[in-house]
Design an enzyme around this catalytic site. Structure first.
Site, mmCIF file in Angstrom:
data_model
loop_
_atom_site.group_PDB
_atom_site.id
_atom_site.type_symbol
_atom_site.label_atom_id
_atom_site.label_comp_id
_atom_site.label_asym_id
_atom_site.label_seq_id
_atom_site.Cartn_x
_atom_site.Cartn_y
_atom_site.Cartn_z
ATOM 1 N N THR A 101 -1.619 -40.145 22.126
ATOM 2 C CA THR A 101 -3.029 -40.305 21.739
ATOM 3 C C THR A 101 -3.161 -40.698 20.280
ATOM 4 O O THR A 101 -4.098 -41.391 19.903
ATOM 5 C CB THR A 101 -3.786 -38.985 22.014
ATOM 6 O OG1 THR A 101 -3.762 -38.759 23.419
ATOM 7 C CG2 THR A 101 -5.215 -39.034 21.551
ATOM 8 N N THR A 141 0.768 -35.417 22.861
ATOM 9 C CA THR A 141 0.752 -33.951 22.825
ATOM 10 C C THR A 141 1.252 -33.316 24.130
ATOM 11 O O THR A 141 1.686 -32.173 24.137
ATOM 12 C CB THR A 141 -0.688 -33.425 22.570
ATOM 13 O OG1 THR A 141 -1.548 -33.903 23.614
ATOM 14 C CG2 THR A 141 -1.221 -33.872 21.232
ATOM 15 N N ASP A 142 1.153 -34.065 25.246
ATOM 16 C CA ASP A 142 1.369 -33.426 26.552
ATOM 17 C C ASP A 142 2.777 -32.876 26.761
ATOM 18 O O ASP A 142 2.940 -31.822 27.389
ATOM 19 C CB ASP A 142 1.001 -34.398 27.689
ATOM 20 C CG ASP A 142 -0.517 -34.481 27.871
ATOM 21 O OD1 ASP A 142 -1.227 -33.642 27.284
ATOM 22 O OD2 ASP A 142 -0.975 -35.374 28.595
HETATM 23 C C1 SIN Z 1 -2.062 -36.801 23.916
HETATM 24 O O1 SIN Z 1 -1.287 -37.330 23.131
HETATM 25 O O2 SIN Z 1 -2.905 -35.949 23.512
HETATM 26 C C2 SIN Z 1 -2.093 -37.084 25.388
HETATM 27 C C3 SIN Z 1 -1.305 -38.267 25.775
HETATM 28 C C4 SIN Z 1 0.159 -38.111 25.562
HETATM 29 O O3 SIN Z 1 0.681 -37.000 25.670
HETATM 30 O O4 SIN Z 1 0.811 -39.137 25.316
#
Ligand code: SIN
Length: 317
Positions: free
Chosen positions: A16, A98-99
């Protein structure tokens, strides 16, 4: 080892932080991994100055981290190892979704000799947001990477520094989405200065000896799956995994490693058939406390997804 170099290497993997939405007010309907790591660095005022001796960007992948693959982990570990061995390099920053960030952090912690800082950072809002969190997170990550004495694999998000072992994504939307549970954060980044609450994590996890070579040359990673214990659980999923050739199973148990009796019987059958079985807990805090006579070993405090990584590394040929 004495760290004399000044360069900060920034490895981009997507997420993200590199995401774009059609409208600035949209914090969820975006596409991750659209902006290059080079562009991300250029968009942060003062980043170059904060890095001091220069920033070197390299795009390792451009992906939504939900789709993380072993091939990307392998490339990332190799690039980190090369950068860490370079006397010109002071530290490494990795931009990541983040995932699965906590999984990549634990993987890198497990395989690298991180005698210099390896700092993973991210964002919950896309780069096009009205108020994106990525630029500040990047600035904070560089602050950590340039801090005297910093070492080990750490995560920096929303002004908080977390160790790779305990950090978990605990919220699907909030900017402050990460937590280290009852272990607490390693520290905070305040106006470019790190205030530590705990020591930096150990540089070497104990698996580093030859781990990178094994990973880089590995053509097939060991198959380890995660199952969960819950009301009404059965053993049929475990039995079919065993028939399908699984090599390891991590079970996210209830409470202090307790298992539904039907699932437990299937896991013991699996263990007797030669499958490595590890018990973690689905509780977000604390860890399974082992008891004398436990048949299924516990994960030593690792969450289910991190216990899976530890077991895969253990099973690597
Ligand atoms: C994010 O980064 O918050 C979600 C998408 C990902 O993990 O690439």
């Amino acid at each position: 080892m004495q760290v004399s170099g000044q360069k900060i290497v920034v490895l981009g993997t997507g997420g993200t932080i590199a995401g774009k939405a059609a409208t600035p007010g949209d914090n969820i309907g975006y596409t991750a991994a659209q902006v290059s790591v080079e562009q991300l660095l250029h968009a942060v005022p003062g980043l170059k100055a904060a890095a001091g001796g220069g920033l070197v960007a390299e795009q390792i992948a451009q992906m939504d981290s939900k789709d993380m693959e072993f091939s990307v982990w392998s490339a990332l570990a190799k690039c980190c190892a090369i950068a860490l061995a370079d006397p010109e390099v002071r530290g490494v920053v990795i931009t990541h979704g983040t995932d699965t960030l906590e999984e990549t952090a634990w993987f890198l912690h497990s395989v690298l000799d991180a005698h210099k800082p390896v700092v993973l950072t991210c964002a919950m809002r896309p780069a096009t947001a009205l108020s994106p969190d990525g630029p500040q997170n990047l600035l904070d990550a560089v602050a950590v990477a340039t801090t005297a004495g910093a070492h080990g694999v750490v995560v920096v998000a929303a002004g908080v520094v977390h160790g790779a072992q305990r950090v978990q994504k605990v919220h699907p939307y909030r900017v402050d989405a990460f937590n280290s549970g009852d272990a607490g954060p390693l520290g905070w980044v305040e106006e470019g200065t790190v205030r530590l609450a705990q020591n930096w994590p150990s540089a070497e996890s104990g698996q580093t000896q030859g781990a990178i070579e094994k990973i880089v040359y590995c053509t097939q990673w060991p198959r380890v799956e995660v199952v969960m214990s819950y009301a009404g659980a059965t053993g049929s999923l475990v039995d079919s995994l065993v028939r399908d050739g699984v090599q390891g199973i991590v079970v996210a148990a209830t409470g202090n490693g307790a298992l539904h009796h039907a699932l437990e019987s299937a896991l013991i059958r699996a263990q007797r058939a030669g499958v490595r079985v590890v018990r973690s807990t689905r509780c977000p805090e604390g860890q399974v406390l082992p008891k004398p006579g436990d048949v299924l070993p516990d994960s030593g405090g690792l969450s289910p997804v991190k216990a899976r990584i530890a077991l895969m590394l253990d099973l690597l040929p």
